[in-house]
Every structure is written in C-alpha cells, then in structure tokens.
Design an enzyme around this catalytic site. Structure first.
Site, PDB file in Angstrom:
ATOM      1  N   LYS A  16      -3.320   3.450  -3.109  1.00 48.77           N
ATOM      2  CA  LYS A  16      -4.638   4.282  -3.031  1.00 48.77           C
ATOM      3  C   LYS A  16      -4.569   5.656  -2.604  1.00 48.77           C
ATOM      4  CE  LYS A  16      -7.701   0.228  -3.166  1.00 48.77           C
ATOM      5  NZ  LYS A  16      -7.953  -0.537  -2.272  1.00 48.77           N
ATOM      6  N   MET A  72      -9.386   9.307   8.092  1.00 44.77           N
ATOM      7  CA  MET A  72      -9.572   9.802   6.542  1.00 44.77           C
ATOM      8  C   MET A  72     -10.464  11.108   6.751  1.00 44.77           C
ATOM      9  SD  MET A  72     -10.346   6.220   4.782  1.00 44.77           S
ATOM     10  CE  MET A  72     -11.204   5.505   6.056  1.00 44.77           C
ATOM     11  N   ASP A 131       0.834  -1.186   0.145  1.00 47.54           N
ATOM     12  CA  ASP A 131      -0.045   0.062  -0.108  1.00 47.54           C
ATOM     13  C   ASP A 131       0.935   1.359   0.091  1.00 47.54           C
ATOM     14  OD1 ASP A 131      -2.688  -0.963  -0.045  1.00 47.54           O
ATOM     15  OD2 ASP A 131      -2.923  -0.738   2.245  1.00 47.54           O
TER      16      ASP A 131
HETATM   17  N1  SAH Z   1      -5.355   0.443   8.085  1.00 44.29           N
HETATM   18  C1  SAH Z   1      -4.930   1.683   8.475  1.00 44.29           C
HETATM   19  C2  SAH Z   1      -5.949   2.866   8.091  1.00 44.29           C
HETATM   20  C3  SAH Z   1      -6.213   3.061   6.810  1.00 44.29           C
HETATM   21  S1  SAH Z   1      -7.375   4.315   6.314  1.00 44.29           S
HETATM   22  C4  SAH Z   1      -4.550   1.678   9.774  1.00 44.29           C
HETATM   23  O1  SAH Z   1      -4.759   0.862  10.601  1.00 44.29           O
HETATM   24  O2  SAH Z   1      -3.713   2.888  10.338  1.00 44.29           O
HETATM   25  C5  SAH Z   1      -6.091   5.589   5.852  1.00 44.29           C
HETATM   26  C6  SAH Z   1      -6.255   6.664   7.130  1.00 44.29           C
HETATM   27  O3  SAH Z   1      -5.323   6.226   8.086  1.00 44.29           O
HETATM   28  C7  SAH Z   1      -5.568   7.998   6.584  1.00 44.29           C
HETATM   29  O4  SAH Z   1      -6.656   8.817   5.834  1.00 44.29           O
HETATM   30  C8  SAH Z   1      -5.288   8.555   7.978  1.00 44.29           C
HETATM   31  O5  SAH Z   1      -6.427   9.222   8.317  1.00 44.29           O
HETATM   32  C9  SAH Z   1      -4.816   7.307   8.885  1.00 44.29           C
HETATM   33  N2  SAH Z   1      -3.571   7.200   8.716  1.00 44.29           N
HETATM   34  C10 SAH Z   1      -2.559   6.021   8.333  1.00 44.29           C
HETATM   35  N3  SAH Z   1      -1.511   6.187   8.609  1.00 44.29           N
HETATM   36  C11 SAH Z   1      -1.223   7.403   9.254  1.00 44.29           C
HETATM   37  C12 SAH Z   1      -0.208   8.041   9.809  1.00 44.29           C
HETATM   38  N4  SAH Z   1       1.176   7.378  10.016  1.00 44.29           N
HETATM   39  N5  SAH Z   1      -0.304   9.398  10.332  1.00 44.29           N
HETATM   40  C13 SAH Z   1      -1.594   9.779  10.440  1.00 44.29           C
HETATM   41  N6  SAH Z   1      -2.777   9.241  10.001  1.00 44.29           N
HETATM   42  C14 SAH Z   1      -2.665   7.906   9.319  1.00 44.29           C
END
Ligand code: SAH
Length: 248
Positions: free
Chosen positions: A56, A171, A34
């Site tokens: 994505k 998000m 990803d």
């Molecule tokens: N599966 C992922 C989330 C996927 S949705 C998880 O468990 O973290 C994608 C969203 O995750 C982004 O829009 C943001 O809101 C958040 N996100 C993912 N990595 C991040 C990071 N390092 N710092 C801040 N927000 C993050």
C-alpha cells in the site's frame, strides 16, 4: 488445521528479523508481502515459492484489504504454508490484526511473529534514547494521518503535547507542519527538539534534527517513510549537534 503466519519483517535491514521469521520465510509456499519490508529477504524463499506483492503506497493500493484477507484464506485452505510479511511489527499500524481476526473467524489459525518496529528502531539508529530515566519516562506512538472518512481526529496533539515524555509519529510525512503547530498550541516550547528519521535501516537512511518552532514554519518537506520523534530525549543523541543543516 490450516494456519497463516503473520510475520514482522523489521524496519528495513534484512538482518533485523527474528530467527523465527527467517525460518518461516525459508519454508513458505506463499509469501504475501508489503511495501516496506526488506526485499532482500525474498531471496531466502524457496525457489518454487509464490511471491505476492500487496503493498500500500500512500494514496494507492495494489490490493484492498478485503482482497488480501481472502487471498490469505484461500491459500491457507489450499493447504499451503502461508506467510504474510509486514514491515516492522505486524500489529503496529499494520493490518495484521484484521487479517488474523478474519482468518480465525473462517476457521484458519493465525500465528503472530512480532517484528522490530520502525517506531522504536528509527530513533535508535540515530542514538536517541526514547525512554530514559530522568529524561523521558513515557512515550506515545501515534499516527500523523487519519482516515479522512472518519470525520474526526483521534489523536489530539494539543492534549498529547505535555502528557508524555517522547512523542513518536508514524505516517506523519504530509502532516508535519500541522502537527508541529498543534503541539506548540498544546504547550510545548518552540525550542523542543525534533528528529525526523527517513528510511531507517534502509539504504540512504538519514536524520534531520530540527526544533518544533522551525518545523511549524512549514518549510520542511518530509519524505516517506519517516518517523518523527519529539521530545527532550532527542537532544541527548550524540549526533544531535553534528548533522544539523536547519537549526540556527
Ligand atoms: N508496522 C510498521 C508501521 C506501518 S505504518 C512498523 O512497525 O514499523 C507505515 C509507517 O511506518 C510509515 O509511514 C513510516 O512512518 C513508518 N516506517 C516504516 N518503516 C520505516 C523506516 N524504515 N524508516 C522510517 N519510517 C518507517
């Protein structure tokens, strides 16, 4: 029986993966990854491993989900050790579940390796105690952006406002202002503390502390990726009063 490993790669720091995730990355024939994974992890792959990016970005997909599912299936049926790396945890707004369901219905086993989700890690990086006795006894992890095609919104921020201790929004970068307004309409005070954590555990990670009332003025541009944390626990962070460019 062929098997695909659907693996959480943590929030950004390559050290925040499980031992099992790392072992699988090191032995994979095919790594399908990803956008928000720690890219340094890819260096741990075997020299002849096939690395396939299927990220994505908001509004732009390199590969549609159906194609990703088929890719995983095809590679597994070729007898390859396939590792599908998701940012954070694969079942927290990832498409890990869809991938597993698809694989299983096509006779391929699926093993999930949980990961550290950004939903929890982002507030923790800045010492926000999201669940703490006497302060916050429940939390909701919600999406700030929903499929416009659905025609209705599943997350009712007005109703959510006063029903949980801490609200954690993923998000939500482009929707912060609307969300703040709805939370106020739902009964949260304008003084409610909010933290916006951008790029948690990545380079240049940062936090912005602000109030719901300030956020509702629509003057803050929130970058991607960010986790937004709303609730009393935010103001307990020892950093709360130190890095505060906006609060008056
Ligand atoms: N599966 C992922 C989330 C996927 S949705 C998880 O468990 O973290 C994608 C969203 O995750 C982004 O829009 C943001 O809101 C958040 N996100 C993912 N990595 C991040 C990071 N390092 N710092 C801040 N927000 C993050």
């Amino acid at each position: 029986m062929p098997r695909v490993y659907v693996v959480g790669a943590g929030p950004g720091d390559p050290e925040l993966v499980t031992v099992r995730a790392l072992r699988l990355i090191e032995s994979a024939d095919v790594l399908v990854y990803d956008r928000l994974i720690p890219m340094e992890l890819l260096k741990r792959a075997k020299p002849n491993a096939e690395l396939i990016y299927v990220g994505k970005e908001p509004g732009r997909h390199v590969m549609e989900q159906g194609e990703i599912n088929n890719l995983l299936l095809r590679k597994a049926l070729e007898g390859k050790l396939v590792v599908r790396l998701h940012g954070g945890d694969p079942f927290v707004f990832g498409r890990g579940f869809e991938e597993c369901s698809f694989l299983i219905s096509n006779g391929v086993e699926c093993e999930v390796v949980p990961g550290v989700t950004s939903a929890i890690a982002a507030p923790e990086q800045f010492l926000i105690p999201i669940l703490l006795r006497g302060v916050s006894s429940s939390l909701a992890i919600v999406t700030g952006r929903e499929d416009p095609g659905k025609g209705f919104r599943e997350v009712d921020f007005r109703r959510l406002a006063t029903s949980v201790g801490t609200i954690i929004i993923l998000m939500g970068a482009s929707e912060t202002c609307r969300i703040a307004l709805e939370l106020i309409q739902g009964g949260l005070s304008e003084a409610t503390p909010v933290a916006i954590v951008t790029r948690a555990y990545m380079e240049n990670s940062r936090v912005l502390f602000i109030t719901l009332g300030e956020l509702a003025k629509c003057q803050v541009a929130v970058e991607n990726p960010s986790v937004i944390i709303v609730g009393r626990s935010v103001s307990l962070s020892p950093l709360y009063n130190t890095s505060n460019p906006i609060r008056h």
